[in-house]
Design a protein around this motif. Structure first.
Motif, short mmCIF file in Angstrom:
data_model
loop_
_atom_site.label_atom_id
_atom_site.label_comp_id
_atom_site.label_asym_id
_atom_site.label_seq_id
_atom_site.Cartn_x
_atom_site.Cartn_y
_atom_site.Cartn_z
N GLY A 37 0.85 -1.19 0.00
CA GLY A 37 0.00 0.00 0.00
C GLY A 37 0.88 1.23 0.00
N GLY A 38 0.40 2.29 -0.66
CA GLY A 38 1.27 3.45 -0.78
C GLY A 38 0.57 4.79 -0.75
N ALA A 39 1.39 5.82 -0.85
CA ALA A 39 0.92 7.20 -0.83
C ALA A 39 0.03 7.53 -2.02
N ASP A 40 0.11 6.73 -3.08
CA ASP A 40 -0.70 6.95 -4.27
C ASP A 40 -2.15 6.49 -4.09
N GLY A 41 -2.48 5.88 -2.93
CA GLY A 41 -3.83 5.42 -2.66
C GLY A 41 -4.15 4.04 -3.19
N TYR A 42 -3.17 3.37 -3.75
CA TYR A 42 -3.38 2.03 -4.31
C TYR A 42 -2.94 0.94 -3.36
N VAL A 43 -3.66 -0.18 -3.40
CA VAL A 43 -3.23 -1.43 -2.81
C VAL A 43 -2.90 -2.34 -3.97
N MET A 44 -1.73 -2.94 -3.96
CA MET A 44 -1.32 -3.82 -5.04
C MET A 44 -0.95 -5.18 -4.48
N LEU A 45 -1.32 -6.21 -5.21
CA LEU A 45 -0.92 -7.57 -4.89
C LEU A 45 0.04 -8.03 -5.96
N TRP A 46 1.11 -8.64 -5.53
CA TRP A 46 2.19 -9.05 -6.43
C TRP A 46 2.40 -10.55 -6.34
N ASN A 47 2.60 -11.19 -7.49
CA ASN A 47 3.01 -12.59 -7.52
C ASN A 47 4.50 -12.61 -7.22
N PHE A 48 4.86 -13.19 -6.09
CA PHE A 48 6.25 -13.13 -5.65
C PHE A 48 7.19 -13.84 -6.60
N LYS A 49 6.82 -15.01 -7.08
CA LYS A 49 7.72 -15.79 -7.93
C LYS A 49 7.95 -15.13 -9.29
N GLU A 50 6.90 -14.59 -9.90
CA GLU A 50 7.03 -14.04 -11.25
C GLU A 50 7.44 -12.57 -11.27
N HIS A 51 7.49 -11.90 -10.10
CA HIS A 51 7.84 -10.47 -10.02
C HIS A 51 6.82 -9.63 -10.78
N MET A 52 5.58 -10.07 -10.86
CA MET A 52 4.57 -9.36 -11.63
C MET A 52 3.43 -8.93 -10.72
#
Length: 79
Positions: A37-52
Motif C-alpha cells: 500500500g502506498g501514498a498513491d492510494g493504491y493497494v497492489m498484490l504481487w506474484n512473488f515468484k514471477e515479479h509481476m
C-alpha cells in the motif's frame, strides 16, 4: 552474516507512484503473494515468484497506511 553488514535485494517490484508505506507477505505458502500500500492510494498484490503485479486496487481517497492478510491468506485488509 548480518543484513546490516551484508545487504542485498531479493526482489524488486515497480508500480506505485510514490512512497510505499506498508508491505505484507501472504501467510499461505501456496499463494506466494506480497501486498503493498502506498501514498498513491493504491493497494497492489504481487506474484512473488514471477515479479509481476497480480492486482491493483484503488479505493482510498488518501494514502494507504497499512495492508495485512487474513490468517489464511484469503483476504487483504487496508487502511
Amino acid at each position: 552474516g548480518d543484513m546490516a553488514e551484508d545487504p542485498f535485494i531479493e526482489r524488486t517490484f515497480r508500480g506505485h507512484r510514490g512512497t510505499v508505506s506498508s508491505v505484507a507477505f501472504s501467510p499461505n505458502p501456496k499463494i506466494r503473494q506480497v501486498a503493498s500500500g502506498g501514498a498513491d492510494g493504491y493497494v497492489m498484490l504481487w506474484n512473488f515468484k514471477e515479479h509481476m503485479r497480480a492486482f491493483k486496487f484503488l479505493g482510498h481517497k488518501g494514502a494507504v497506511q497499512h495492508v495485512e492478510y487474513s490468517p489464511d491468506g484469503g483476504l487483504v485488509a487496508s487502511a
